[in-house]
Scaffold this motif. Sequence first.
Motif, PDB file in Angstrom:
ATOM      1  N   VAL A  21       7.464 -71.552  -2.594  1.00 11.82           N
ATOM      2  CA  VAL A  21       8.113 -70.436  -1.794  1.00 11.82           C
ATOM      3  C   VAL A  21       8.128 -69.185  -1.681  1.00 11.82           C
ATOM      4  O   VAL A  21       7.664 -68.512  -1.437  1.00 11.82           O
ATOM      5  CB  VAL A  21       9.080 -71.499  -0.807  1.00 11.82           C
ATOM      6  CG1 VAL A  21       8.981 -70.392   0.368  1.00 11.82           C
ATOM      7  CG2 VAL A  21       9.111 -73.343  -0.701  1.00 11.82           C
ATOM      8  N   LEU A  22       8.683 -69.018  -2.523  1.00  7.82           N
ATOM      9  CA  LEU A  22       9.381 -67.442  -2.096  1.00  7.82           C
ATOM     10  C   LEU A  22       7.859 -65.912  -3.083  1.00  7.82           C
ATOM     11  O   LEU A  22       7.572 -65.833  -2.616  1.00  7.82           O
ATOM     12  CB  LEU A  22      10.232 -67.027  -3.228  1.00  7.82           C
ATOM     13  CG  LEU A  22      10.516 -65.731  -3.587  1.00  7.82           C
ATOM     14  CD1 LEU A  22      10.711 -64.859  -2.197  1.00  7.82           C
ATOM     15  CD2 LEU A  22      12.020 -65.846  -4.503  1.00  7.82           C
ATOM     16  N   VAL A  23       7.481 -66.358  -3.592  1.00  6.54           N
ATOM     17  CA  VAL A  23       6.314 -66.293  -5.043  1.00  6.54           C
ATOM     18  C   VAL A  23       5.029 -66.299  -3.453  1.00  6.54           C
ATOM     19  O   VAL A  23       4.754 -65.626  -2.771  1.00  6.54           O
ATOM     20  CB  VAL A  23       5.705 -66.342  -5.489  1.00  6.54           C
ATOM     21  CG1 VAL A  23       4.533 -66.437  -5.708  1.00  6.54           C
ATOM     22  CG2 VAL A  23       6.355 -66.401  -7.536  1.00  6.54           C
ATOM     23  N   ASN A  24       4.040 -67.187  -2.353  1.00  4.95           N
ATOM     24  CA  ASN A  24       3.671 -67.540  -2.056  1.00  4.95           C
ATOM     25  C   ASN A  24       4.230 -66.672  -0.987  1.00  4.95           C
ATOM     26  O   ASN A  24       3.150 -65.527  -0.271  1.00  4.95           O
ATOM     27  CB  ASN A  24       3.858 -68.724  -1.505  1.00  4.95           C
ATOM     28  CG  ASN A  24       3.110 -69.751  -2.216  1.00  4.95           C
ATOM     29  OD1 ASN A  24       2.167 -69.023  -2.864  1.00  4.95           O
ATOM     30  ND2 ASN A  24       3.556 -71.231  -2.306  1.00  4.95           N
ATOM     31  N   LEU A  25       5.392 -67.030  -0.150  1.00  8.12           N
ATOM     32  CA  LEU A  25       5.410 -65.309   0.661  1.00  8.12           C
ATOM     33  C   LEU A  25       5.138 -64.425   0.297  1.00  8.12           C
ATOM     34  O   LEU A  25       4.868 -63.504   1.187  1.00  8.12           O
ATOM     35  CB  LEU A  25       7.362 -65.762   0.906  1.00  8.12           C
ATOM     36  CG  LEU A  25       7.706 -64.988   2.126  1.00  8.12           C
ATOM     37  CD1 LEU A  25       6.708 -64.732   3.256  1.00  8.12           C
ATOM     38  CD2 LEU A  25       9.217 -64.827   2.025  1.00  8.12           C
ATOM     39  N   LEU A  26       5.994 -63.708  -0.423  1.00  9.94           N
ATOM     40  CA  LEU A  26       5.594 -62.344  -1.302  1.00  9.94           C
ATOM     41  C   LEU A  26       4.171 -61.909  -0.950  1.00  9.94           C
ATOM     42  O   LEU A  26       3.514 -60.542  -1.504  1.00  9.94           O
ATOM     43  CB  LEU A  26       6.436 -62.446  -2.777  1.00  9.94           C
ATOM     44  CG  LEU A  26       8.001 -62.149  -2.506  1.00  9.94           C
ATOM     45  CD1 LEU A  26       9.024 -61.970  -4.061  1.00  9.94           C
ATOM     46  CD2 LEU A  26       8.558 -60.731  -1.541  1.00  9.94           C
ATOM     47  N   GLU A  70       7.002 -52.843   3.303  1.00 12.48           N
ATOM     48  CA  GLU A  70       7.957 -53.251   2.657  1.00 12.48           C
ATOM     49  C   GLU A  70       9.056 -53.696   3.578  1.00 12.48           C
ATOM     50  O   GLU A  70      10.144 -54.986   3.143  1.00 12.48           O
ATOM     51  CB  GLU A  70       8.575 -52.351   1.540  1.00 12.48           C
ATOM     52  CG  GLU A  70       9.254 -51.028   2.645  1.00 12.48           C
ATOM     53  CD  GLU A  70       9.438 -49.808   1.877  1.00 12.48           C
ATOM     54  OE1 GLU A  70      10.318 -49.586   2.285  1.00 12.48           O
ATOM     55  OE2 GLU A  70       8.839 -49.703   0.620  1.00 12.48           O
ATOM     56  N   LYS A  71       9.205 -53.248   5.068  1.00 12.26           N
ATOM     57  CA  LYS A  71      10.506 -53.828   5.663  1.00 12.26           C
ATOM     58  C   LYS A  71      10.114 -54.803   6.056  1.00 12.26           C
ATOM     59  O   LYS A  71      11.523 -55.745   6.633  1.00 12.26           O
ATOM     60  CB  LYS A  71      11.033 -52.427   6.863  1.00 12.26           C
ATOM     61  CG  LYS A  71      11.075 -51.312   6.844  1.00 12.26           C
ATOM     62  CD  LYS A  71      10.807 -50.075   7.725  1.00 12.26           C
ATOM     63  CE  LYS A  71      11.959 -49.479   7.324  1.00 12.26           C
ATOM     64  NZ  LYS A  71      11.414 -47.946   8.658  1.00 12.26           N
ATOM     65  N   GLN A  72       8.979 -55.314   6.698  1.00 13.25           N
ATOM     66  CA  GLN A  72       8.357 -56.859   7.516  1.00 13.25           C
ATOM     67  C   GLN A  72       8.771 -57.929   5.777  1.00 13.25           C
ATOM     68  O   GLN A  72       9.741 -59.226   5.969  1.00 13.25           O
ATOM     69  CB  GLN A  72       7.577 -57.259   7.366  1.00 13.25           C
ATOM     70  CG  GLN A  72       6.747 -58.300   8.160  1.00 13.25           C
ATOM     71  CD  GLN A  72       7.458 -58.374   9.837  1.00 13.25           C
ATOM     72  OE1 GLN A  72       8.280 -57.317  10.145  1.00 13.25           O
ATOM     73  NE2 GLN A  72       8.248 -60.154   9.243  1.00 13.25           N
ATOM     74  N   ALA A  73       8.856 -57.624   4.731  1.00 13.84           N
ATOM     75  CA  ALA A  73       8.539 -58.390   3.528  1.00 13.84           C
ATOM     76  C   ALA A  73       9.982 -58.867   3.993  1.00 13.84           C
ATOM     77  O   ALA A  73      10.472 -60.242   2.938  1.00 13.84           O
ATOM     78  CB  ALA A  73       7.872 -57.628   2.268  1.00 13.84           C
ATOM     79  N   VAL A  74      11.122 -57.220   3.365  1.00 10.62           N
ATOM     80  CA  VAL A  74      12.398 -57.725   3.178  1.00 10.62           C
ATOM     81  C   VAL A  74      12.502 -58.005   4.374  1.00 10.62           C
ATOM     82  O   VAL A  74      13.669 -59.171   3.819  1.00 10.62           O
ATOM     83  CB  VAL A  74      12.740 -56.143   3.064  1.00 10.62           C
ATOM     84  CG1 VAL A  74      15.228 -56.367   3.390  1.00 10.62           C
ATOM     85  CG2 VAL A  74      12.684 -55.821   1.645  1.00 10.62           C
TER      86      VAL A  74
END
Length: 87
Positions: A21-26, A70-74
């Motif tokens: 889930v984390l990898v797919n999000l990133l 980066e802001k949205q990813a964080v």
Amino acid sequence: MIRFTVEVTVSGGLHARPASVLVNLLNGYRSTAKMIYNNKQANGKSILSVMALGVKTGDELTFEIDGEDEKQAVADVRALFERNFAI
């Protein structure tokens, strides 16, 4: 670059499902994502790299996210951890 630390509260740590889930999000972002745990670094966009860290429940995990979005990813990574990986 934005650096932040989260506590892993998901049961079982970053095993296959939450790591996926984390990898797919990133991977939805152009920014790079580095994960740091126990003096080891991982590419946050690689499932094998993330799982190789061996992060367990209760561990602290540091992220370094760098790039144009980066802001949205964080914000999205923090939200994922806050909701304990519930989709």
